[in-house]
Design an enzyme around this catalytic site. Structure first.
Site, PDB file in Angstrom:
ATOM      1  N   HIS A  79      35.211  83.710  65.452  1.00  0.00           N
ATOM      2  CA  HIS A  79      35.895  84.255  64.513  1.00  0.00           C
ATOM      3  C   HIS A  79      35.616  85.908  64.943  1.00  0.00           C
ATOM      4  O   HIS A  79      36.351  86.238  63.954  1.00  0.00           O
ATOM      5  CB  HIS A  79      35.772  83.123  63.210  1.00  0.00           C
ATOM      6  N   ASN A  89      27.187  94.512  62.385  1.00  0.00           N
ATOM      7  CA  ASN A  89      28.371  94.040  61.904  1.00  0.00           C
ATOM      8  C   ASN A  89      28.299  95.091  60.670  1.00  0.00           C
ATOM      9  O   ASN A  89      29.882  94.865  60.405  1.00  0.00           O
ATOM     10  CB  ASN A  89      28.034  92.751  60.906  1.00  0.00           C
ATOM     11  N   THR A 139      29.773  65.486  66.550  1.00  0.00           N
ATOM     12  CA  THR A 139      30.187  65.425  67.342  1.00  0.00           C
ATOM     13  C   THR A 139      31.160  67.152  67.314  1.00  0.00           C
ATOM     14  O   THR A 139      31.187  67.451  66.610  1.00  0.00           O
ATOM     15  CB  THR A 139      31.868  64.271  66.441  1.00  0.00           C
ATOM     16  N   CYS A 145      28.874  89.584  54.226  1.00  0.00           N
ATOM     17  CA  CYS A 145      28.009  88.295  54.733  1.00  0.00           C
ATOM     18  C   CYS A 145      27.414  88.187  53.142  1.00  0.00           C
ATOM     19  O   CYS A 145      26.800  87.447  52.613  1.00  0.00           O
ATOM     20  CB  CYS A 145      27.815  88.232  55.598  1.00  0.00           C
TER      21      CYS A 145
HETATM   22  C1  LIG Z   1      29.203  87.149  61.595  1.00  0.00           C
HETATM   23  C2  LIG Z   1      27.929  87.088  61.748  1.00  0.00           C
HETATM   24  C3  LIG Z   1      27.274  87.070  61.900  1.00  0.00           C
HETATM   25  C4  LIG Z   1      27.387  84.751  61.275  1.00  0.00           C
HETATM   26  O1  LIG Z   1      28.533  84.774  62.149  1.00  0.00           O
HETATM   27  P1  LIG Z   1      29.196  83.297  61.476  1.00  0.00           P
HETATM   28  O2  LIG Z   1      30.032  82.521  62.954  1.00  0.00           O
HETATM   29  O3  LIG Z   1      30.351  83.602  60.495  1.00  0.00           O
HETATM   30  O4  LIG Z   1      27.838  82.303  61.227  1.00  0.00           O
HETATM   31  C5  LIG Z   1      26.168  86.990  61.761  1.00  0.00           C
HETATM   32  N1  LIG Z   1      25.609  87.945  62.515  1.00  0.00           N
HETATM   33  C6  LIG Z   1      26.233  89.007  62.707  1.00  0.00           C
HETATM   34  C7  LIG Z   1      25.775  90.180  63.761  1.00  0.00           C
HETATM   35  C8  LIG Z   1      28.092  88.836  62.187  1.00  0.00           C
HETATM   36  O5  LIG Z   1      28.644  90.165  62.392  1.00  0.00           O
END
Ligand SMILES: *Cc1c(COP(=O)(O)O)cnc(C)c1O
Length: 416
Positions: A223, A173, A261, A347
């Protein structure tokens, strides 16, 4: 056309060169992506008109919701070459990673006791592994080379008859590098270890095939591929069956692995986003690669001191992670309020890290890590926006670098 398939009309015409650049320019597509408006359109009726509980099979409201949830499950499965029955919906990749790692460990407690991962994994993977040390598991964290890739010989040496799980991400990421999944899968298969991959950044961007790559567990986040926030999935192999202990107690939805759910609109949007991404993947990767190269080459032409972090070729088409020696990334971001970029992983910026642990794992000094920015391009990035970013970045970096002596820039740069 069935309601769950988005129409393929591009939402805006990118060819109109006269379009003025609207600021701030979004260059943070690895943090998140906007939900494609075509996906939003497909989702809307499921908030109000078709609102039934997909688990209420006793009436038409429920079965209408169930039908579209199952269509969405098949759409998600398709993009990774899986079967619909192998998809467990979760709230996102964080939950999917937790379920994969803790779930397999708890099911197999007392069996094999080692977990192998790598230093540049997402925090939710590293922290899930750390949590298992309390339960008696041994965690081996592999280093990466200066280009961000793991060393396959090292992996092979680390995996033994004691290894329960190997968890290595598909695309990073922060630096966008792509790990060699097929080779990792082959090593795991040969040693009888399960292979999990966090593919949040890779799904919809590069071709993935869970069978060809010997992947047993794979995490997805909607997302990151122009779907809604708050939904993701874990692929769980059925043949041979991978057994997990659930993290949540409850009604036993999702084959007992994820009670609660299901959010029908989010499931539908996630499925649509996968269909869209799959149908445009190759063409979009080509377009993004050209834009990314234009951005990099434009900056290189205007700056004396600039380095690329991570492998130049084995990386996501839409990612650049750049080191501007002598510059403080935070200060640069303050001066570039008209560009939405990131100095590390969104993150981890919620926590106080002295510098990006991913960049440090490549061998960058603290100072070089602080001098680095992540630029993420995506579906709605235009050539005009890239040209604007080149001029603005070059101007500010040149201004900041002029304040420093040239001495030591080599030292501050990458490890190359
Ligand atoms: C964004 C991301 C996550 C976390 O994903 P969420 O759906 O936001 O919890 C985990 N791993 C990587 C490599 C990411 O880019």
């Amino acid at each position: 056309m069935p309601a769950h398939v988005p129409n393929q009309v591009p939402e805006r015409d990118r060819s109109r060169a006269a379009d003025a650049v609207v600021t701030p320019v979004y260059l943070d597509y690895q943090a998140t992506t906007p939900t494609d408006s075509r996906v939003v359109q497909v989702m809307l009726p499921y908030f109000t008109e078709i609102f039934g509980n997909p688990h209420s099979r006793s009436h038409a409201f429920g079965t209408a919701a169930e039908t579209v949830v199952e269509t969405a499950r098949a759409q998600v499965a398709q993009i990774i070459g899986a079967d619909a029955k192998e998809i467990i919906f979760t709230s996102g990749a964080t939950e999917a990673n937790n379920l994969a790692i803790k779930g397999i460990a708890r099911f197999h407690q007392g069996d094999r006791s080692q977990i192998v991962t790598c230093a540049t994994e997402h925090k939710c993977v590293l922290e899930s592994c750390r949590a298992l040390e309390q339960d008696g598991f041994t965690v081996t964290v592999l280093p990466v080379a200066a280009n961000g890739l793991i060393d396959l010989d090292r992996l092979e040496a680390a995996v033994s008859e004691q290894t329960l799980l190997v968890t290595i991400m598909a695309a990073n990421n922060e630096i966008g590098v792509l790990q060699p999944l097929a080779a990792i899968g082959a090593i795991c298969r040969a040693k009888g270890a399960y292979f999990h991959t966090d593919a949040a950044q890779a799904v919809g961007k590069i071709p993935l095939d869970v069978t060809a790559m010997n992947i047993d567990l794979l995490s997805i986040s909607a997302h990151k591929l122009y779907g809604p926030k708050g939904i993701g999935a874990l692929y769980v192999r059925r043949r041979p069956r991978v057994r997990l202990a659930p993290l949540l107690s409850g009604g036993g939805q999702e084959r007992g692995l994820r009670s609660g759910t299901l959010p029908t609109p989010l499931c539908v949007g996630f499925g649509s986003a996968c269909v869209l991404a799959a149908s445009t993947m190759e063409e979009e990767a080509h377009r993004l690669r050209k834009l990314r190269d234009r951005l990099f080459n434009g900056l290189v032409a205007r700056l004396q001191h600039i380095y690329l972090n991570g492998d130049a070729d084995r990386r996501l088409a839409g990612n650049l992670n750049l080191c501007f020696p002598g510059v403080d990334g935070e200060e640069l971001m303050v001066r570039l309020r008209d560009l939405a970029v990131s100095s590390g992983s969104a993150c981890t910026s919620a926590s106080i890290e002295p510098s990006s642990y991913v960049l440090r794992a490549l061998g960058l000094s603290n100072e070089a890590a602080h001098a680095s920015l992540r630029l993420g391009l995506g579906r709605f990035t235009t050539e005009e926006e890239v040209d604007y970013a080149i001029e603005r970045l070059a101007a500010e970096v040149n201004r900041l670098q002029a304040r420093r002596s040239v001495d030591g820039w080599r030292r501050l740069g990458t490890v190359e």
